[in-house]
Design a protein around this motif. Sequence first.
Motif: not given
Lengths: 270, 270
Positions: A43-46, A72-73, A79-81
């Motif tokens: 997911a993204g920051v928001t 985290v990538v 998006t971060y995963e």
Amino acid sequence: MFTRGELKSLRHPVPVCPHQKKTIDAVQRTLRILETLRETGGAGVTTVAKETGYSKATVHNHLATLEHEEYVVRTGDGTYELGFRFLDLAHHARRRIGIYDLVRREVDKLAAESGEMALYTVEEHGWGVCIYRELGENAVQTPLYVGYRSALHHTAVGKAILAYLPRSRVEAIIKRRGLTVQTEDTITDPDQLFDELDAIRDRGFAFNREETIPGLVGVGAPIIGQGGTVEGAISIIGPASRMDEERFYGEIPDMITRSVNIIEINATSI
Amino acid sequence: MFTRGELKSLRHPVPVCPHQKKTIDAVQRTLRILETLRETGGAGVTTVAKETGYSKATVHNHLATLEHEEYVVRTGDGTYELGFRFLDLAHHARRRIGIYDLVRREVDKLAAESGEMALYTVEEHGWGVCIYRELGENAVQTPLYVGYRSALHHTAVGKAILAYLPRSRVEAIIKRRGLTVQTEDTITDPDQLFDELDAIRDRGFAFNREETIPGLVGVGAPIIGQGGTVEGAISIIGPASRMDEERFYGEIPDMITRSVNIIEINATSI
DNA sequence: ACAGATGTTCACGAGAGGTGAACTTAAGAG
DNA sequence: CTCTTAAGTTCACCTCTCGTGAACATCTGT
């Protein structure tokens, strides 16, 4: 007007509960954020901010830290995963299981022989955690992956483990986790559970009769270590439709008991 | 006397490096502590404090938080160990690999056919991370577990991946990770590495000729996704003594190429 | 019982880290 | 191509967190 000192004492009025553990907020926040990534599958920051209730700036800083530390990538689409570094941590966590290779071989054998799903589960923090799992030819589809955590009172492995824990531990676990309802056959009464555990201790293995998911049954037996403490439990799980009396109460328990013996005997030589 | 504004500007004189990332110290500390548990295989407060350089109180608070959040366990003898919750995070991290089941089947097949070790590796943060691994009947003993990270420039999978990344990415990775020496055959010169990558692109697969560990060789080939980007690479690894010309340059590359084709063809239908 | 070490608690103060708002960048719609 | 909307990032401010050393508690082994 107040002096500085007076103000300060007002700010720290009285601890609400003097015995509550002192935990580090920033660490908890990071863990919540990681769990959000786990649940959303990236997911993204928001999104994370909305999900956790933290401000965008906070989430941004945590994710930047986690990315910098390579836990985290950031994927192409921003998006971060979860990073693969957790594979490494998982590997080292699993090294705690001294009998892992032994158990693995037997679970594989059980899955092949029975054609069903076979698994090894261990207790941690009052949960049952699946450590290894193998699918037989006709194995049912369940979300029971390695790392899956579930309550102990409504599974064959769980009850097998509880039966061989000290009563005080069992009581503590019930108090901490409760006896949640899964199906209409789930045991939700402590007394009834303790009776069941007595029965399991008598016969040496446990049954799950559609107590987790309707239509799904299982047989489980504990692995007892040298010290006489439960190490975990192995189990075979399958659809009720395929489990007639003979198989469910005869063949399957026999297979499992045989595997338990092999594991326990070979474990002493480690 | 100063006004508030003037004082404030004095307090924050000049940032030493204006472009350094803002990371959260407490989070980094927790990660260092987890890594210490990973490396030691479980340790007490004092040991972790010594290892990390943090005060006992700090380590205590972090471990208490991690235990409360169930990411760490206290064993009977008072040491802290990595919790099985990391198995869960690892599982969800691995779900990022869409072709996992497909790859797994082929890697198993390669291990069985060759009798050697077969594996699938992916790039992350400039490292190669082993995602799946299977041992054939005669497989060598190496510490190459699932989750293992190593540099890319001295392995067959690593070079296979690098060969199909944009040159700018490769340059960035070299800059970030360097070209460390592993054996006397490790490529440590960027130009030589780029020549090697050209050769790999020409023939479609990569060789590791004792560049990681003396006596150990391997053949690797990239998996190219629909978009034309590298997804990862599969490889067979074995002792040089068992790899004659015919096998190393003929049979093994053929087996791998066949598996790559199967994976790539089936991947398009996902 | 005692010595040595380990785990835990405490008070304090520097400065870390959370926040809202402003700013930048990217993506889509018209 | 511009406008609009949303997402990501930066910033200054201020509070209260979190790290610390030292004192205290608990445990281990002989």
